[in-house]
Design an enzyme around this catalytic site. Structure first.
Site, mmCIF file in Angstrom:
data_model
loop_
_atom_site.group_PDB
_atom_site.id
_atom_site.type_symbol
_atom_site.label_atom_id
_atom_site.label_comp_id
_atom_site.label_asym_id
_atom_site.label_seq_id
_atom_site.Cartn_x
_atom_site.Cartn_y
_atom_site.Cartn_z
ATOM 1 N N SER A 74 70.707 35.814 11.038
ATOM 2 C CA SER A 74 71.582 36.246 9.720
ATOM 3 C C SER A 74 71.093 37.197 8.876
ATOM 4 O O SER A 74 70.634 38.163 9.078
ATOM 5 C CB SER A 74 72.017 34.885 9.049
ATOM 6 O OG SER A 74 73.263 34.864 8.275
ATOM 7 N N ASP A 218 77.285 33.458 13.940
ATOM 8 C CA ASP A 218 75.962 33.293 13.250
ATOM 9 C C ASP A 218 75.094 32.689 14.126
ATOM 10 O O ASP A 218 75.175 31.359 14.542
ATOM 11 C CB ASP A 218 76.158 32.871 11.637
ATOM 12 C CG ASP A 218 75.022 32.870 10.901
ATOM 13 O OD1 ASP A 218 73.874 32.535 11.362
ATOM 14 O OD2 ASP A 218 75.227 33.218 9.827
#
Length: 756
Positions: A74, A218
């Site tokens: 991320s 993610d």
């Protein structure tokens, strides 16, 4: 970190180095560089909190510690990849402080990225519902991420030709999640920008990213702290910086972003337990960042400072490790700035895929890129925005495929916006009252490469607008417009002492045909002809009546600039609208009476001969620090050869531009001054004293022709105001207390939401 904890880490470092030395062969006197332990760096995800990693990188650079491999998830993947490419910690900090993170993590593009012809209607509705084939269409996430993608493409330009991430200055891998299976996906090759975008595609917040046959989101869902990935890459010693405190407590889940972030990261909790056991130098920052959430992009500077303080705390440990390794394994001097030199590219060809409703010819003509041309990353970004700014497209990405000798093929992938949108907004204004606004926007109506809309205002002062716009020309910079507009306002005639004389209804309608040429996304010039209809209807007849209607033609040229950086409370840029017109072919049906007796126009000195009209409206914003801006307003209205009394006069007053021929001016309400000529300037200071809360003192001065209301040829007007504003989803929420020297009365003006 406590002194005992530091001593423990130094002991661990010493034991690790000793164990490594005894398990590898040596040469006389010193270990070989090839046998040097590999130092891995792992940066966790955490949204905005991940920017604290920058301080750790700066401490590593200051210590002269050479990192051999990097893993991240991320936001950790973004910061980590930049470091792996060759950016120093200081370089990354400079980049982070300059970026507008709120716009990068927003579904709405910044206003400067929108084409000129779209800016007026852009981002002024509370609800926008897309329709595809007659049915509402929902995306897999809220944010498509065009602004973020383009910014990443700019930052990753130096490694545009490197498709294997292990060939970066420091080998790099990042983590994503297969949304269909929930499997961990390690991204180590392909397009770095696409990989980074996938690694931070927070479920239900960002749209999923397709790579190959997989849809990815993610990586924090399954592996937010990829220490195990670093171990798999061969790291002997792992430095792990963690900005995530794991699952947050109920009272910490404040925003929808926080809740969605929490829901997606349950599976990662078990992986984190394993990862922490394999971390040799653990750098936790969750306690220091507990007052910040994953969405705290308005606190970038503060978060970076938290990381820098932690970096200074860790510096002795990094320095001890670096000195120990350098003593055992001598190597060239440490270099913090390792970014490779990036040249411009020559495009061999341009290919576009994903088009459904729009045609490739339109896309390429708006793109303005030619095969054989040499381009910088800024030029490619601008080309993409030329197309994206038309609002036909939701997401435009590209890959550069090397074809030797400095040439690259540009493969563009496109995701289009739905053709139909239904939009809603609410507004309350002191002048117009409560308004419900409904809009229907349709692209490619009847013919391709066009945009049409109809907007209606349900109110005591109703309005209606419809417009059709068609792109034309080889570069699609020309446009043909056909529009109509109607308003019905309640106004009041005032005398020269600003006393109310007579309320009346003013109706105005037009049909307009024009052509436009846009120089850039910020500037346009045009010309057209407008048929106009004006009607006055007095509501009380105590004094002189002006009633009836007239129609006329207005042929004009106009020039416009809109370089504002945002729609609500801009802090920089220019908004300018200049129109010069010739009014002719009038058909007056106006009657003027006094005491029920019609008055002769010649006696009153009124006629409806042709005249010329000049109108300039300007707002210029100058930033002053990070929390305030100076607003400079200039307005000129001038009717030449004009003798029509109140008909076609400029309507002075009010705080927002709502009605035809209006010149907003602090201190008076709309229509307190009607004049054929006016020049006005205003200065305001816009200060954000709390987040999204503004204080706005304002002062204005004007000179105008006061003969319409029975005053002198030249009258002076001074106004003052102190306002408070709030930037909301409804639009600007403002209340202003104002005063002017001439009337000597204190007045209040309120505006809630975007005006029509």
């Amino acid at each position: 970190m406590k002194q005992g904890s530091k001593a423990h880490i130094w002991q661990v470092i010493s034991l690790l180095l000793l164990a490594f030395m005894t398990s590898h062969y040596t040469v006389k006197g010193q270990q070989t560089i090839s046998n040097r332990p590999k130092i891995g760096l792992t940066l966790s995800g955490g949204g905005a909190r991940g920017l604290a990693h920058i301080g750790i990188l700066e401490a590593i650079d200051s210590a002269g510690l050479k990192i051999d491999l990097v893993t991240g998830t991320s936001m950790g993947s973004i910061v980590g990849s930049l470091y792996a490419m060759g950016y120093s910690g200081n370089n990354i900090e400079a980049v982070a402080r300059k970026l507008n993170w709120n716009s990068l993590f927003s579904n709405q593009p910044v206003l400067t990225d929108i084409s000129y012809e779209e800016k007026r209607e852009y981002n002024k509705y509370i609800i926008e519902i897309p329709f595809e084939y007659g049915k509402p269409k929902l995306a897999s996430g809220v944010i498509s991420g065009e602004a973020l993608w383009l910014e990443l493409a700019r930052l990753c330009w130096p490694v545009k030709d490197i498709k294997n991430f292990e060939d970066f200055n420091i080998p790099f891998k990042c983590i994503a999640t297969d949304v269909a299976t929930g499997d961990i996906v390690t991204l180590d090759s392909g397009e770095i920008v696409t990989s980074l975008r996938a690694s931070m595609a927070i479920p239900s917040v960002f749209t999923a990213v397709k790579i190959g046959d997989r849809k990815l989101v993610d990586g924090g869902v399954v592996r937010n702290f990829p220490v195990l990935t670093a171990k798999d890459m061969g790291a002997d010693i792992v430095i792990g910086a963690n900005v995530s405190g794991g699952l947050r407590k109920a009272d910490q889940l404040v925003t929808p972003f926080d809740i969605l972030y929490q829901l997606g990261f349950y599976k990662d909790a078990s992986d984190f337990t394993k990862a922490i056991k394999h971390t040799d130098i653990y750098v936790p920052m969750n306690r220091e960042l507990e007052n910040y959430s994953a969405a705290s992009f308005g606190s970038v500077d503060s978060i970076i400072e938290v990381g820098r303080r932690k970096g200074r705390e860790m510096y002795p440990i990094f320095k001890h490790l670096a000195d120990s390794l350098n003593a055992l394994y001598p190597q060239p001097p440490f270099v913090a700035d390792r970014l490779p030199f990036a040249t411009d590219i020559e495009l061999s060809s341009v290919h576009v895929s994903g088009l459904v409703h729009s045609d490739q010819k339109f896309f390429l003509q708006r793109l303005h890129l030619k095969p054989g041309g040499c381009y910088t990353p800024a030029q490619l970004r601008n080309a993409i925005l030329n197309v994206y700014g038309t609002r036909f497209y939701k997401l435009i990405t590209y890959n550069l495929v090397p074809e030797g000798y400095g040439k690259s093929r540009m493969d563009i992938q496109v995701e289009e916006n739905p053709l139909t949108y239904v939009k809603f907004a609410l507004n309350y204004n002191t002048f117009t009252g409560a308004n419900a606004i409904i809009n229907l926007t349709q692209r490619n109506f009847i013919v391709p490469n066009s945009r049409s809309f109809v907007t209606a205002v349900i109110s005591e002062n109703p309005r209606l607008e419809a417009e059709y716009f068609k792109y034309l020309g080889r570069s699609r910079n020309f446009g043909f417009g056909l529009s109509t507009y109607y308003e019905n306002n309640g106004l009041t005639f005032y005398d020269s002492d600003f006393n109310k004389e007579q309320p009346y209804r003013s109706k105005y309608a037009n049909v307009n045909v024009d052509v436009q040429y846009t120089f850039t996304r910020d500037m346009s010039i045009g010309a057209g002809t407008r048929w106009e209809y004006i009607k006055y209807k007095p509501q009380l007849s105590n004094f002189m009546d002006v009633r009836g209607s007239t129609n006329q033609l207005n042929t004009y040229v106009n020039f416009g600039i809109n370089s504002l950086n945002q729609k609500i409370y801009p802090t920089r840029g220019l908004l300018l609208d200049l129109e010069v017109g010739h009014i002719y072919n009038q058909h007056p049906g106006i009657k003027v009476s006094s005491g029920g007796v019609d008055q002769d126009f010649d006696t009153l000195g009124v006629n409806f001969n042709d005249y010329q009209r000049f109108a300039l409206n300007m707002k210029y914003y100058i930033p002053v620090g990070r929390k305030s801006a100076i607003e400079l307003d200039g307005n000129i209205g001038y009717n030449l050869n004009y003798k029509e009394s109140v008909i076609n006069a400029f309507v002075v007053g009010g705080m927002t531009n709502i009605t035809r021929n209006q010149v907003p001016f602090v201190g008076i309400y709309e229509g307190e001054v009607l004049t054929p000529k006016i020049s006005a300037v205003q200065v305001a200071w816009q200060y954000e004293f709390l987040r999204n809360l503004f204080a706005i003192p304002r002062i204005g001065a004007a000179v105008y022709d006061g003969t319409i209301s029975g005053g002198n040829r030249y009258e002076y007007l001074a106004g003052y105001g102190i306002g408070a504003g709030y930037s909301s989803r409804l639009g600007p929420v403002e209340a202003t207390m104002m005063y002017n020297d001439q009337s000597g009365r204190l007045k209040f003006y309120v505006n809630l939401g975007f005006n029509f």
